[in-house]
Enzyme design. Structure first.
Site, PDB file in Angstrom:
ATOM      1  N   ARG B 257      -5.955   9.868 -55.413  1.00 10.48           N
ATOM      2  CA  ARG B 257      -6.423  11.258 -55.411  1.00 10.48           C
ATOM      3  C   ARG B 257      -5.433  12.072 -54.598  1.00 10.48           C
ATOM      4  NH1 ARG B 257     -11.043  11.920 -51.531  1.00 10.48           N
ATOM      5  NH2 ARG B 257      -9.506  13.098 -50.352  1.00 10.48           N
ATOM      6  N   HIS B 261     -10.866  15.882 -51.609  1.00  8.97           N
ATOM      7  CA  HIS B 261     -11.971  15.445 -52.476  1.00  8.97           C
ATOM      8  C   HIS B 261     -12.399  16.562 -53.421  1.00  8.97           C
ATOM      9  CE1 HIS B 261     -15.695  13.699 -53.823  1.00  8.97           C
ATOM     10  NE2 HIS B 261     -16.358  14.702 -53.323  1.00  8.97           N
ATOM     11  N   TYR B 270      -8.405  13.395 -42.284  1.00  5.40           N
ATOM     12  CA  TYR B 270      -8.699  11.963 -42.222  1.00  5.40           C
ATOM     13  C   TYR B 270      -7.666  11.046 -42.867  1.00  5.40           C
ATOM     14  CZ  TYR B 270     -10.629  13.323 -46.777  1.00  5.40           C
ATOM     15  OH  TYR B 270     -10.789  13.849 -48.026  1.00  5.40           O
TER      16      TYR B 270
END
Ligand SMILES: Cc1ncc(C[n+]2csc(CCOP(=O)(O)OP(=O)(O)O)c2C)c(N)n1
Ligand SMILES: [Mg+2]
Lengths: 338, 359
Positions: B257, B261, B270
Site C-alpha cells: 500500500r 490507509h 507509524y
C-alpha cells in the site's frame, strides 16, 4: 457547538482540553497508577488510535502494556476476558461501534455473565471504549448508536460522557469498576470544544446523572452527543421565554431514574433525545419510567426526538437523519402547546 | 504405533517479471502483444483514476478515500481473467477490479462522497457493494461459490480481502465452509503489508497467508502481486480450477500500500519512509513498462496518448459525478423493505415535513 452553558458547570481550574486529550490523560494516569491495566485494540500502538485517544501511550508504557492486536474484535474482547481472569484489567478499544458485531458473542455470552455464571468467583473488570454516533460524515458503519442493545443485555454497564471533564472522570470510574463497562465516546465531540480539566485524577460516579442546565417549563433528557443538541435547543427556547431543564444521564446502565423523574415532576413535560433508531431505543425506557413514576404529573405526552427506524444513511443524507436543535425545539413546543 | 508424518505442504510463490523488468521466458504466458500492452494500459487507467480521487478528496469534492496505488498489478492481472458469469465480492480497495469490469467511475467517486446510489451496482455486473465490515464479505463469497456449484455453473465467486482481514473469525469460517462444501470460490487476498498501522508481522505468527488454505483442505499460493504477469497466470489457473468444480482456491498477492490507509490516515506516523521507498523500486507499472519498451511494444508517445485518453475519460466521469442531483432525503426510507411498514411510512412523512424532502 458548545454554548456557554456547556462549560458553565465545569471547574475553572485545569488546562482547557478536548475530549480526546482528557481521555488520553485519564488512560495515562490510570496506567501509571495500576500496572494491571493493559490497553488493547486495533491501531492503539504507534498510530495512537485512529482518533489519537491512545497517542503516546505505547511510547510511555511499552508494548507489553499497550497491545496492537490483530484485526479481530471477537479476539480482542475474548482474550481480554481471559486476561481479566488472569489478573489483568484490560481497557479495550473497538475502532468504531459499528464494528462491535464480531465481538457480541464474547461480550454478551461471557463478559456480561461471568460474574453470575461463576457465582461470584470470577469477574470481568473490562472497559470497552468505542467511538459511537454520527455527525462526522464518514463511510458506512462508522456512525451507529447501538446503546439500547447494550442496555438490554443484563450484566453490562454503559457510560456515555458528554464533555471533556466528564469524559476523564467517568473513564477513570469505568477503569476502577470491577465489572464490564462499555464506554461510548461521542466522536463528534472529540474535538468539538475544549473545557477546563483538572490535572489530578478524579472520578465522576457511574450511575449519577446531572442537571446540565436548570429550567422550569420542560425537561429534555439526553446523553452523549445529544446533550449539546438539547442545550442548543434550550438556548433558542430561552429566547422565546421557554425555560428548559436539560438532564444529562451520563450512563444508561445504571440509570439515574431519580434525577429525571424529579425534574419531570417539577416541569410536567418531557422530551427524550437520542440519535439511535426510535423503536426500542433507550428513550422508550425513559418514557416507561416516567409513566410508572410520574404519570399524574404530566401535562403533555412525552416526546421522543430520535433517529429514524432506518439504517444510518450515507454522508450526503446524514443531516436529515440526525436529531438537531430544530427538531428538539419543535418537540419542546409540542409539549407546551398540547 | 510409531510417530508418523501425517502430512506436509509446500507454499509456492510465483514471479515471472522481476522488478528490473526482466521476464522468466519459461514461465511467460502465451499472451499476444495486444494483451500484454492491455495489461499495462489497465494499470495506468487504475492509477489515473486513483490520482484523480486523491485530488478530489483534497479539494473537498469527495470524502474519505482509500488509494490502491501500488496494487495495480494485483488487480489488473486478475481482472483480465474474469468473465461476466463470475461474481465479485469486494472489500474496500478493489476499485481497480471494478473499474476494469465496467463500473462507471463516477459511481465509485460518489461512493466516496457518501452517496449510497453508488452501491447500486449496474445490472450486468455481478458484484456486491463494497463491504466495510472487514472480512464479513468472504462468507458471502463462500456462499456464492456454493450456489454456483449447486447450480452447476462454470463460474467463480471471487472474495476479496486484505492481510488484516485474515485475522477475523469470518475469514476462517469462510475458508472452512468453502472447503467443506467444495465452493467455487477464489479467495483473493491482497497482502499489502499493512492493516492501517499494523504491519503484517503483527497480524499473524504464520509465515504466509497462502498456507492457511491448506489447513482448510485446499490449496493456496503466493504470487508477486507487483508482477502483473505472475498475477495473470496464477489467477488464470486458480479460476480454471475453481470454475471446473475442483474446489476453492486461495491466492495471496504480495504487494504494498503506497499511500496512507485512507485520506483520513497519516502513514508517516507509524511506518518508515525507507520501507515505502524500497517498494517504490518494485513499482508494478514501471516494471511492466520497462519490459514492454525493451520488447519494442511501448514508447513514450504511446504512453502520452494513453494518458491523454484516460484523463479525458476521468474528466468525463468527474463531470458525471458533479452532474448527479442530490438524492432525495426519502431515499433513507425507500430501500428499507420491499413494502414499507406503517410506522416507517409515518416517519417518512415526518421527514418530508421537516426537511421538505432534502430541498
Ligand atoms: C470489523 C471491522 N473492524 C475494523 C474496521 C476498521 N478498518 C477498516 S480497514 C482496516 C484495516 C484493513 O486492513 P487490510 O485487511 O490489510 O486491508 P487494506 O486496508 O490493507 O486493504 C480496519 C481496521 C472495519 N472496517 N471492520
Ligand atoms: Mg492490508
Amino acid at each position: 457547538m458548545a454554548s456557554d452553558a456547556a462549560t458553565a458547570l465545569a471547574p475553572s481550574s485545569g488546562e482547557r482540553m478536548t475530549m480526546v486529550q482528557a481521555l488520553n490523560q485519564a488512560l495515562a494516569q490510570e496506567m501509571e497508577r495500576d500496572p494491571a491495566i493493559l490497553l488493547m485494540g486495533e491501531d492503539v500502538g504507534p498510530d495512537g488510535g485512529v482518533f489519537r485517544v491512545t497517542a503516546g501511550l505505547i511510547e510511555r508504557f511499552g508494548d507489553q502494556r499497550v497491545l496492537d492486536t490483530p484485526l479481530a474484535e471477537s479476539g480482542i474482547i475474548g482474550t481480554a476476558i481471559g486476561l481479566c481472569i488472569g489478573g489483568f484489567r484490560p481497557i479495550t478499544e473497538i475502532q468504531f461501534m459499528g464494528f462491535i458485531y464480531p465481538a457480541i458473542n464474547q461480550l454478551f455470552a461471557h463478559a456480561a455473565r461471568l460474574r453470575n455464571r461463576s457465582r461470584g468467583r470470577l469477574s470481568v473488570p473490562l472497559v470497552v471504549r468505542m467511538p459511537y454516533g454520527g455527525g462526522i460524515r464518514p463511510p458506512e458503519h462508522h456512525s451507529e448508536s447501538y446503546e439500547a442493545m447494550l442496555a438490554n443485555t443484563p450484566g453490562l454497564k454503559t457510560v456515555i460522557p458528554a464533555d471533556p471533564y466528564d469524559a476523564k472522570g467517568l473513564l477513570i470510574s469505568a477503569i476502577r469498576d470491577d465489572d464490564p463497562v462499555i464506554f461510548l465516546e461521542p466522536k463528534r465531540l472529540y474535538r468539538a470544544f475544549r473545557q477546563a480539566v483538572p490535572e489530578e485524577p478524579y472520578t465522576v460516579p457511574i450511575g449519577k446523572g446531572r442537571v446540565y442546565r436548570p429550567g422550569k417549563d420542560v425537561t429534555v433528557i439526553a446523553y452523549g452527543s445529544m446533550v449539546q443538541v438539547a442545550n442548543a435547543a434550550a438556548d433558542r427556547a430561552a429566547k422565546q421565554e421557554i425555560s428548559v431543564e436539560v438532564i444529562d444521564l451520563r450512563s444508561i446502565v445504571p440509570l439515574d431514574v431519580e434525577i429525571f423523574i424529579e425534574s419531570v415532576r417539577k416541569t410536567g413535560r418531557a422530551v427524550v433525545v437520542h440519535e439511535a433508531p426510535r423503536t426500542c431505543g433507550f428513550g422508550a425506557e425513559i418514557v416507561a419510567q416516567i409513566n410508572e413514576r410520574a404519570l399524574l404529573n404530566l401535562l403533555a405526552p412525552v416526546e421522543r426526538v430520535t433517529g429514524f427506524d432506518t439504517i444510518f444513511p450515507g454522508a450526503v443524507l446524514e443531516d436529515h437523519y440526525m436529531p438537531n436543535p430544530d427538531r428538539v425545539l419543535a418537540a419542546i413546543k409540542r409539549t407546551l402547546e398540547f | 504405533m510409531p510417530i508418523i508424518e501425517v502430512n506436509h505442504f509446500t507454499t509456492r510463490r510465483l514471479q515471472i517479471l522481476d522488478p528490473s523488468g526482466v521476464v522468466d521466458e519459461q514461465l511467460m504466458p502465451d499472451l499476444g502483444d495486444e494483451a500484454l500492452v492491455g495489461l499495462l494500459c489497465s494499470m495506468l487507467r487504475m492509477r489515473t483514476f486513483d490520482e484523480k480521487a486523491l485530488n478530489l478528496q483534497r479539494q473537498g469534492r469527495i470524502g474519505t478515500f482509500g488509494s490502491l496505488r501500488g496494487q495495480e498489478a494485483a488487480q489488473a492481472g486478475l481482472t483480465l481473467n474474469l468473465i461476466d458469469e463470475d461474481w465479485l465480492v469486494p472489500s474496500i480497495r478493489e476499485q481497480g477490479v471494478l473499474e476494469g469490469r465496467g463500473l462507471p467511475m463516477h459511481l465509485y467517486y460518489s461512493f466516496c462522497k457518501g452517496d449510497e446510489r453508488a452501491s447500486q451496482i449496474p445490472d450486468g455486473l455481478n458484484a456486491t457493494p463494497q463491504s466495510i465490515p472487514i472480512a464479513s464479505q468472504l462468507l458471502h463469497a463462500a456462499g456464492l461459490g456454493m450456489a454456483l456449484k449447486l447450480r452447476n455453473e462454470e463460474a467463480a465467486a471471487v472474495g476479496f480481502a486484505g492481510d488484516g482481514a485474515t485475522s477475523e473469525g469470518d475469514f476462517h469460517e469462510a475458508l472452512n465452509f468453502a472447503g467443506v462444501f467444495g465452493a467455487q470460490t477464489l479467495f483473493y487476498i491482497q497482502n499489502n503489508g499493512w492493516a492501517i498501522s499494523v504491519p503484517f508481522s503483527q497480524q499473524t505468527a504464520a509465515e504466509t497467508i497462502a498456507q492457511k488454505a491448506f489447513a482448510y483442505g485446499f490449496e493456496g499460493m503466493q504470487v508477486d502481486g507487483n508482477d502483473v504477469l505472475a498475477v495473470y497466470v496464477a489467477s488464470r489457473d486458480a479460476l480454471d480450477h475453481v470454475r471446473s468444480g475442483k474446489g476453492p482456491y486461495l491466492i495471496e498477492a504480495l504487494t504494498y500500500r503506497m499511500e496512507s490507509h485512507t485520506t483520513a490516515d497519516d502513514h508517516t506516523r507509524y511506518r518508515p519512509a525507507a520501507e515505502v521507498e524500497a517498494w517504490r523500486a518494485r513499482d508494478p507499472i514501471s516494471r511492466m513498462r520497462t519490459f514492454l519498451s525493451r520488447q519494442g511494444l511501448w514508447d513514450e508517445q504511446q504512453e502520452a496518448e494513453l494518458v491523454a485518453k484516460v484523463s479525458a475519460e476521468v474528466e468525463a466521469e468527474v463531470e458525471a459525478l458533479e452532474a448527479m442531483p442530490r438524492p432525495p432525503a426519502t431515499d433513507i426510507f425507500d430501500y428499507m423493505f420491499a413494502e414499507l411498514p406503517a410506522t416507517l411510512i409515518e416517519q417518512r412523512q415526518q421527514l418530508i415535513a421537516e426537511s421538505r424532502n432534502g430541498k
